[in-house]
Design a protein around this motif. Structure first.
Motif, mmCIF file in Angstrom:
data_model
loop_
_atom_site.group_PDB
_atom_site.id
_atom_site.type_symbol
_atom_site.label_atom_id
_atom_site.label_comp_id
_atom_site.label_asym_id
_atom_site.label_seq_id
_atom_site.Cartn_x
_atom_site.Cartn_y
_atom_site.Cartn_z
ATOM 1 N N LEU A 457 21.837 -3.629 29.774
ATOM 2 C CA LEU A 457 22.974 -2.725 29.020
ATOM 3 C C LEU A 457 23.906 -2.131 29.978
ATOM 4 N N THR A 458 25.143 -1.959 30.151
ATOM 5 C CA THR A 458 26.025 -1.689 31.062
ATOM 6 C C THR A 458 26.860 -0.238 30.413
ATOM 7 N N SER A 459 27.174 0.532 31.230
ATOM 8 C CA SER A 459 28.367 1.436 31.156
ATOM 9 C C SER A 459 29.760 1.064 31.577
ATOM 10 N N LYS A 460 30.591 1.762 31.421
ATOM 11 C CA LYS A 460 32.203 1.324 31.796
ATOM 12 C C LYS A 460 32.277 1.771 33.310
ATOM 13 N N THR A 461 31.660 2.680 33.857
ATOM 14 C CA THR A 461 31.994 3.190 35.202
ATOM 15 C C THR A 461 30.511 2.855 35.994
ATOM 16 N N PRO A 462 30.555 2.433 37.186
ATOM 17 C CA PRO A 462 29.556 2.760 38.296
ATOM 18 C C PRO A 462 28.868 3.952 38.499
ATOM 19 N N ASN A 463 27.322 3.745 38.289
ATOM 20 C CA ASN A 463 26.650 4.985 38.184
ATOM 21 C C ASN A 463 25.222 4.713 38.830
ATOM 22 N N PRO A 464 25.039 4.197 39.940
ATOM 23 C CA PRO A 464 23.727 4.180 40.573
ATOM 24 C C PRO A 464 23.148 5.288 41.033
ATOM 25 N N SER A 465 21.735 5.191 41.028
ATOM 26 C CA SER A 465 21.158 6.634 41.329
ATOM 27 C C SER A 465 20.382 6.430 42.704
ATOM 28 N N ARG A 466 20.509 7.320 43.547
ATOM 29 C CA ARG A 466 19.671 7.254 44.846
ATOM 30 C C ARG A 466 18.187 7.131 44.896
ATOM 31 N N ASP A 467 17.807 7.444 43.677
ATOM 32 C CA ASP A 467 16.311 7.225 43.186
ATOM 33 C C ASP A 467 16.000 5.747 43.281
ATOM 34 N N TRP A 468 17.036 4.995 43.130
ATOM 35 C CA TRP A 468 16.623 3.381 43.000
ATOM 36 C C TRP A 468 16.319 3.122 44.389
ATOM 37 N N LEU A 469 16.574 3.574 45.455
ATOM 38 C CA LEU A 469 16.204 3.459 46.640
ATOM 39 C C LEU A 469 14.899 3.871 47.409
ATOM 40 N N ASN A 470 14.309 4.875 46.467
ATOM 41 C CA ASN A 470 12.975 5.183 46.639
ATOM 42 C C ASN A 470 11.814 4.237 46.527
ATOM 43 N N PRO A 471 11.282 3.511 47.599
ATOM 44 C CA PRO A 471 10.252 2.481 47.216
ATOM 45 C C PRO A 471 9.035 2.649 46.415
ATOM 46 N N ASN A 472 8.933 4.222 46.663
ATOM 47 C CA ASN A 472 7.644 4.833 45.808
ATOM 48 C C ASN A 472 7.902 4.676 44.523
ATOM 49 N N LEU A 473 9.153 4.612 43.887
ATOM 50 C CA LEU A 473 9.630 4.765 42.693
ATOM 51 C C LEU A 473 9.570 3.407 41.812
ATOM 52 N N HIS A 474 9.610 2.302 42.739
ATOM 53 C CA HIS A 474 9.540 0.978 42.268
ATOM 54 C C HIS A 474 10.610 0.472 41.305
ATOM 55 N N TYR A 475 11.961 1.184 41.666
ATOM 56 C CA TYR A 475 13.000 0.608 40.599
ATOM 57 C C TYR A 475 13.573 -0.738 41.198
ATOM 58 N N ILE A 476 13.436 -0.912 42.306
ATOM 59 C CA ILE A 476 14.100 -2.272 42.917
ATOM 60 C C ILE A 476 12.897 -2.792 43.945
ATOM 61 N N HIS A 477 13.062 -4.113 43.648
ATOM 62 C CA HIS A 477 11.754 -4.814 44.318
ATOM 63 C C HIS A 477 12.481 -5.783 45.495
ATOM 64 N N ALA A 478 13.622 -6.624 44.927
ATOM 65 C CA ALA A 478 14.249 -7.460 45.725
ATOM 66 C C ALA A 478 15.201 -6.951 46.961
ATOM 67 N N PRO A 479 15.007 -7.308 48.433
ATOM 68 C CA PRO A 479 15.750 -6.632 49.326
ATOM 69 C C PRO A 479 17.427 -6.824 49.161
ATOM 70 N N ARG A 480 17.536 -8.074 48.564
ATOM 71 C CA ARG A 480 19.318 -8.151 48.429
ATOM 72 C C ARG A 480 19.516 -6.915 47.631
ATOM 73 N N ALA A 481 19.062 -6.771 46.416
ATOM 74 C CA ALA A 481 19.423 -5.749 45.541
ATOM 75 C C ALA A 481 19.579 -4.623 46.029
ATOM 76 N N ARG A 482 18.464 -3.999 46.766
ATOM 77 C CA ARG A 482 18.398 -2.902 47.521
ATOM 78 C C ARG A 482 19.570 -2.761 48.656
ATOM 79 N N ALA A 483 19.999 -3.863 49.151
ATOM 80 C CA ALA A 483 21.239 -3.866 50.092
ATOM 81 C C ALA A 483 22.618 -3.528 49.563
#
Length: 731
Positions: A457-483
């Motif tokens: 599900l997407t929005s019209k404008t990009p709006n990533p959260s800095r929390d996604w980069l927090n490894p303790n929250l487990h939002y992202i696993h793949a290094p390429r996505a993190r980069a």
């Protein structure tokens, strides 16, 4: 049982006659004929290659495959015998035909599954196996074509030396026959097994074939009477059906004799009858007639209709005692079940022209094929290090998920919906606001599983959260996505750094009364391409403000006209101020002579760093960076030992520093980093690296020799510009 096909007797003069005998649609005939004429005019194709092409087409025509599959089957032997290559097929045929040919070629990785348990699977083999499995799941037609190709190869090696025959037969028996069984393609399974068995155990094969042939005439007469009687009974009860004696497969006879320790005469199913009815309820109606008229053996009854086999096979099996007390095996199934048993996945093919259900049914079919293929992979690699290697590198660390359109996506195990979104496209990830798995909303921390179907599900404008980069929250696993997330914020922070850097530089220039300066004069010194780049370097801390100001002051002095000297000053005695003593490390100590100094190993200061000295006991003065934590702790306990030190004006020393880089692990990474360091004329003293296989990253600590801080800043800036480098900093 070995089939004899028309292509075995086909010559170049009767191609049209052979083509018409296939009883396929006009568009398929037209495509095959055009391929035949085109390649016949360009190449002198030898008889073996020609026969293989035609036989593969004939096999697949009986399986009702579409025209693209038949075209690919025709072309694959031409690629194998080097008349064509995949590039030519990509340029001259449809995308579907090219992808099928490519998928079949990728299945050569199947040979890695045959390695002995003492062998390790190489990285390239594991990667090829992963590609092969993806190709098999993405388009199962490639699997069916490969099975047909293997069947033709078995025939070709008939007249080869024994070693070659045995090698091909073992590969077929261990790999391809189980694959045909797993996909339910009985029509190919039995033939692959029988021919392999004939090559591997010729004496046993001939013995069973002879026993079958000796009893053939008596058995045929007996079976004709039984089939006529059974057909009459079924017709009387208005059951529409087809009744016939079915052929026996020599490999299955031998297998049953071994499993049950029976002699040939004791086998129940040497005499076998098949009843094919129209409706499911007629299966049990026919079964009632069989059991009513002949005594059945309870231990030899199996209802695979109620409980299908793992490969989807459905049929009712029963053994009855016919006239003269002879055992007869009876199989009862519907026409649909019969097609499933003979054709397997090909029976439900959705790529046929005119099908309106291809997209809707494609996902369920692919999930089913995926499960069968993964199970087959475990069947054929049951022992030793090979299966463990494949489990750890191909399956346990990877998952295979599906887009809403049924496309297969290969991700690291532990991946989340955000990893999937960034795999599809960076903008999809940036705009992601939620995800559904099988139509159900799941959190970003949900760990995807093999077979999941994901909708982003997407929005019209990009709006990533800095929390996604927090490894303790487990939002992202793949290094390429993190980069990709880090790069987004790096670009977003640029505007902020420009504003901060501009304010800091303008204040400092005003303080030093530098109103007219050429900022681009710093381009070579600080490796920048524009004024904005300079502001970003200052605002982010990659370039020290004082160094920039000092450089601008020097450039400003150079641009001033030379000062006219008073002639009288030339005759006045000049006063020479004594130079401060400079030691071997290029350090001067304020108010003291040439004293023993050494560079602190905790912070490795280099020219350009703000430094301070600490008087040690017996080792002279230890020189630290002003921001060194160990120095702060020491001065807190003994503040009286602090002493002012400065860098010498003409310093030619080189100093060791350690730079740490964290990057996505890939081939050529060390080479690229070493090239950048060499281009900067920097020497590498030592290197250590640690690889994180779970996150697929590598951390490298590089000990280098540099002359000053400016050189270090320039090097770090260039390292950060390298693809896949996530972080580069001085330790």
């Amino acid at each position: 049982m070995v089939s004899v096909r028309k292509s075995h007797q086909m010559t170049q003069t009767n191609f049209e006659q052979w083509l018409s005998s296939l009883e396929i649609s006009a568009d398929k005939c037209q495509l095959l004929e055009s391929i035949w004429l085109e390649n016949k005019s360009k190449h002198e194709i030898d008889e073996e290659c020609q026969t293989k092409s035609l036989e593969m087409v004939e096999i697949l025509a009986t399986l009702n495959l579409d025209k693209d599959s038949l075209a690919a089957a025709f072309l694959i032997p031409l690629v194998e015998y080097s008349y064509l290559d995949l590039t030519f097929i990509e340029e001259n045929y449809s995308k579907s035909v090219f992808l099928l040919c490519k998928g079949v070629s990728q299945m050569e990785a199947i040979k890695a599954l045959q390695q002995s348990q003492s062998n390790k699977v190489s990285v390239n083999q594991v990667d090829n196996i992963r590609k092969m499995l993806l190709a098999m799941v993405e388009d199962v037609r490639a699997v069916v074509i490969k099975l047909a190709e293997r069947l033709c190869t078995l025939r070709i090696v008939k007249d080869a030396d024994e070693e070659s025959r045995v090698l091909v037969a073992k590969e077929t028996a261990n790999i391809y026959a189980p694959l045909a069984n797993r996909l339910g393609i009985g029509q190919l399974k039995w033939e692959l097994e029988d021919i392999s068995f004939r090559y591997l155990h010729p004496e046993v094969y001939k013995k069973i074939a002879k026993l079958l042939d000796e009893t053939r005439l008596d058995r045929e007469k007996y079976m004709v009477d039984f089939v006529d009687n059974l057909s009459k009974q079924l017709v009387d009860l208005n059951i529409e059906c087809e009744v016939y004696g079915r052929p026996k497969h020599i490999f299955s006879i031998c297998k049953k004799m071994q499993q049950k320790s029976l002699d040939f005469e004791q086998l129940f199913d040497v005499r076998a009858v098949r009843i094919v009815v129209e409706k499911l309820q007629d299966c049990y109606g026919a079964l009632g007639i069989v059991h009513t008229n002949w005594q059945h053996l309870p231990n030899e009854f199996d209802d695979y209709v109620a409980t299908p086999k793992p490969n989807g096979y459905q049929s009712i099996h029963t053994v009855v005692l016919g006239p003269e007390g002879k055992s007869i095996e009876v199989q009862i199934r519907t026409k649909q079940m019969h097609d499933d048993a003979e054709l397997g996945v090909a029976a439900h093919w959705r790529y046929k022209e005119g099908s309106a259900h291809g997209k809707t049914s494609g996902f369920d079919e692919k999930v089913s094929w995926l499960r069968k293929i993964l199970q087959w992979q475990e069947d054929v690699t049951e022992s030793g290090e090979l299966i463990e290697e494949l489990r750890s590198q191909v399956f346990e660390d990877r998952i295979y998920v599906f887009t809403p359109n049924g496309d297969v996506v290969d991700l690291p195990n532990g991946s989340t919906p955000l990893d999937f979104a960034y795999y599809i496209h960076s903008n999809v990830g940036h705009c992601c606001i939620g995800a559904k798995v099988f139509g159900r909303i799941v959190p970003f921390t949900y760990q995807l599983k093999t077979g999941d179907k994901i909708e982003v599900l997407t929005s019209k404008t990009p709006n990533p959260s800095r929390d996604w980069l927090n490894p303790n929250l487990h939002y992202i696993h793949a290094p390429r996505a993190r980069a990709k997330v880090q790069n987004f914020f790096k670009l977003q922070d640029r505007d902020k750094h420009i504003s901060q850097g501009k304010d800091l530089l303008e204040q400092e220039l005003l303080k030093h009364d530098l109103t007219h300066v050429d900022l681009m004069s710093t381009s070579k010194r600080f490796n920048i391409k524009s004024e904005d780049d300079l502001y970003v370097a200052i605002g982010s801390g990659h370039a020290r403000l004082q160094q920039v100001v000092n450089h601008l002051q020097q450039e400003n002095e150079k641009s001033k006209p030379p000062v006219e000297l008073d002639p009288q000053s030339l005759v006045k005695p000049k006063y020479h101020q004594p130079k401060s003593a400079v030691d071997a490390n290029g350090i001067t100590v304020s108010g003291v002579g040439n004293l023993l100094t050494h560079m602190a190993k905790c912070c490795h200061p280099v020219p350009g760093d703000e430094i301070i000295g600490f008087i040690t006991q017996g080792r002279g003065i230890s020189v630290h960076r002003l921001d060194c934590e160990q120095l702060a702790n020491a001065l807190q306990q003994q503040p009286e030992r602090e002493v002012e030190v400065q860098w010498g004006e003409e310093n030619t020393q080189h100093y060791q520093v350690t730079v740490q880089t964290i990057a996505v692990d890939r081939q050529g990474l060390v080479r690229d980093i070493s090239t950048i360091i060499a281009n900067e004329r920097v020497s590498i003293v030592g290197m250590e690296s640690r690889t994180d296989h779970v996150k697929q990253t590598v951390a490298m600590s590089l000990t280098i020799e540099i002359a000053n801080n400016e050189m270090l800043s320039r090097l770090i800036s260039k390292l950060l510009q390298l693809d896949d480098v996530i972080e580069a900093r001085r330790l």
